[in-house]
Scaffold this active site. Structure first.
Site, short mmCIF file in Angstrom:
data_model
loop_
_atom_site.label_atom_id
_atom_site.label_comp_id
_atom_site.label_asym_id
_atom_site.label_seq_id
_atom_site.Cartn_x
_atom_site.Cartn_y
_atom_site.Cartn_z
CD GLU A 12 -3.01 1.23 0.53
OE1 GLU A 12 -3.76 0.27 0.56
OE2 GLU A 12 -3.20 2.24 -0.18
CG HIS A 75 -1.95 -7.34 -2.27
ND1 HIS A 75 -2.57 -6.43 -3.07
CD2 HIS A 75 -2.73 -7.47 -1.16
CE1 HIS A 75 -3.67 -6.02 -2.47
NE2 HIS A 75 -3.78 -6.63 -1.32
CG HIS A 199 -7.61 3.71 2.28
ND1 HIS A 199 -6.55 4.24 1.58
CD2 HIS A 199 -7.62 2.38 2.00
CE1 HIS A 199 -5.96 3.28 0.90
NE2 HIS A 199 -6.58 2.13 1.13
CG HIS A 291 1.77 24.21 27.18
ND1 HIS A 291 1.28 23.23 26.37
CD2 HIS A 291 0.74 25.08 27.36
CE1 HIS A 291 0.02 23.48 26.07
NE2 HIS A 291 -0.32 24.62 26.65
C1 AKG Z 1 -8.08 -1.22 -0.21
O1 AKG Z 1 -9.24 -1.57 -0.31
O2 AKG Z 1 -7.74 -0.06 -0.08
C2 AKG Z 1 -7.03 -2.23 -0.25
O3 AKG Z 1 -5.88 -1.90 -0.49
C3 AKG Z 1 -7.45 -3.59 0.05
C4 AKG Z 1 -6.46 -4.58 -0.33
C5 AKG Z 1 -6.13 -5.50 0.80
O4 AKG Z 1 -6.18 -5.11 1.96
O5 AKG Z 1 -5.79 -6.62 0.47
#
Ligand code: AKG
Length: 382
Positions: A12, A75, A199, A291
């Protein structure tokens, strides 16, 4: 409560615009993640390009030699070619994903819900027939019809997946909903373990990940520095610190977080903002007089945990917000003793120059020399 980290900086994270890791960097990051103690490393999508394939191959070799200890995932789309590539690499586990919301079904695969179920069943079984452990990720799960999501999970489970990833692909989940969703799924379909892939489009990825864990998820997907598509996913350092604070669990060696954050900052070319939690330059720097007075007396007054927990140290800056306590402490640290009225005069000078962003030690000494009329000798650094 059971929770671990799957770090996806190499998959990612490399999907961040402008980020490309070399094979060497990929291997180094994997080693650092293993040293950090993450449970799983999503090492990349090998069918994307030969260099990613090569990187994963080298990471898996190091795993076999015992130099890397985390579980290594490859993946994969729900297509035979991708599955065969991951199998050929002998990854510990394959992560197969499929977009299951109606939006994804229409925009990408153009399959009906029934056709998608059939593909998921076939591809998970196909991976199983290659002897792989399987995580099936329901992409865009949080916008999918809930009853269809249940059917998808049952299908993947029956075909051989022992982990299910719930992806909040566009970052629209909300903590109470996350907890409800995972509580529901873990009760409705037990016998598999659940991952949360959150996300950060609305800045809620950390909160949603924690809530998912409360609901029964056992693995949180992260990236170092929160890299990923668009604005990224759950940042490793923030969620690890939050888990320590709220659940008193060490999901990783917290004191190693700055090192890996700097490494990924350097290799990704994406600067970490100074105000980034835990590893940002200012995470443990204080400013306002009140502070600094507080932290000098008791650091807990303005720190949720000691910076040393995260391999950091505390400090404070001097500018027009500074009070006498901070200034006195700073001069004492420099080995310079000023009388009360001299300190006040130095402070007045500082406050009369409001545009100065930071006073360095050398600037402070210059002002103090001006006020006292003496040459001041700071204590040499130890
Ligand atoms: C997402 O949906 O943003 C992904 O990257 C899902 C892929 C995954 O977690 O295998």
């Amino acid at each position: 409560m059971k929770v671990g980290i799957l770090d996806s900086t190499l998959r990612e994270g490399e999907q961040t615009p402008g980020v490309v890791f070399t094979t060497e960097q990929r291997v180094e990051i994997a080693k650092a993640l293993s040293d950090l103690g993450v449970a799983m490393i999503e090492a990349g999508h090998p069918a994307v390009s030969p260099d990613i394939y090569e990187g994963i191959k080298r990471i898996i070799k190091l795993k076999k030699e015992g130099e890397i200890r985390s579980e290594i995932l490859g993946h994969s789309r729900a297509v035979k070619k991708d599955i065969e590539t991951v199998a050929e690499l002998e990854a510990d586990r394959i992560a197969i994903f499929y977009g299951i919301s109606d939006i994804h079904l229409k925009a990408k695969t153009r399959n009906t819900r029934e056709e998608a179920l059939q593909i998921i069943a076939e591809m998970v079984s196909y991976a199983k027939s290659h002897g792989l452990k399987i995580r099936f990720t329901a992409e865009d799960a949080t916008r999918a019809d809930l009853q269809y999501l249940v059917e998808v999970i049952k299908t993947a489970k029956n075909a051989g997946a022992d982990r299910i990833g719930i992806a909040d692909t566009v970052g629209i989940l909300y903590p109470t909903k996350a907890r409800e969703l995972f509580s529901y799924l873990t009760k409705e379909i037990p016998g598999v373990e659940y991952d949360i892939h959150a996300h950060n489009d609305l800045g809620l990825a950390v909160a949603n990940s924690l809530a998912a864990v409360e609901g029964g998820a056992t693995i949180i997907h992260t990236t170092v520095n929160g890299l990923g598509e668009r604005v990224g996913i759950t940042p490793l350092q923030t969620v690890a610190a939050a888990i320590k604070y709220h659940f008193n669990i060490d999901v990783v060696k917290l004191e190693l977080l700055p090192k890996i954050s700097s490494m990924v900052e350097k290799y990704s070319g994406i600067p970490t903002p100074p105000n980034f939690p835990i590893t940002g330059d200012y995470a443990f720097i204080h400013k306002a007089g009140i502070h600094v007075q507080g932290i000098l007396n008791d650091p807990r007054s303005y720190e949720f945990m000691p910076p040393e927990t995260f391999g950091r140290t505390r400090d404070y800056v001097i500018d027009k917000y500074t009070g006498k306590h901070a200034l006195k402490d700073r001069f004492e640290r420099l080995g310079v003793n000023l009388k009360e009225e001299e300190l006040e005069q130095v402070l007045a000078k500082i406050k009369s120059n409001p545009s100065v962003r930071f006073y360095r030690d050398v600037d402070l000494l210059e002002i103090a020399e001006d006020v006292t009329g003496k040459i001041l000798k700071p204590r040499p650094p130890e």
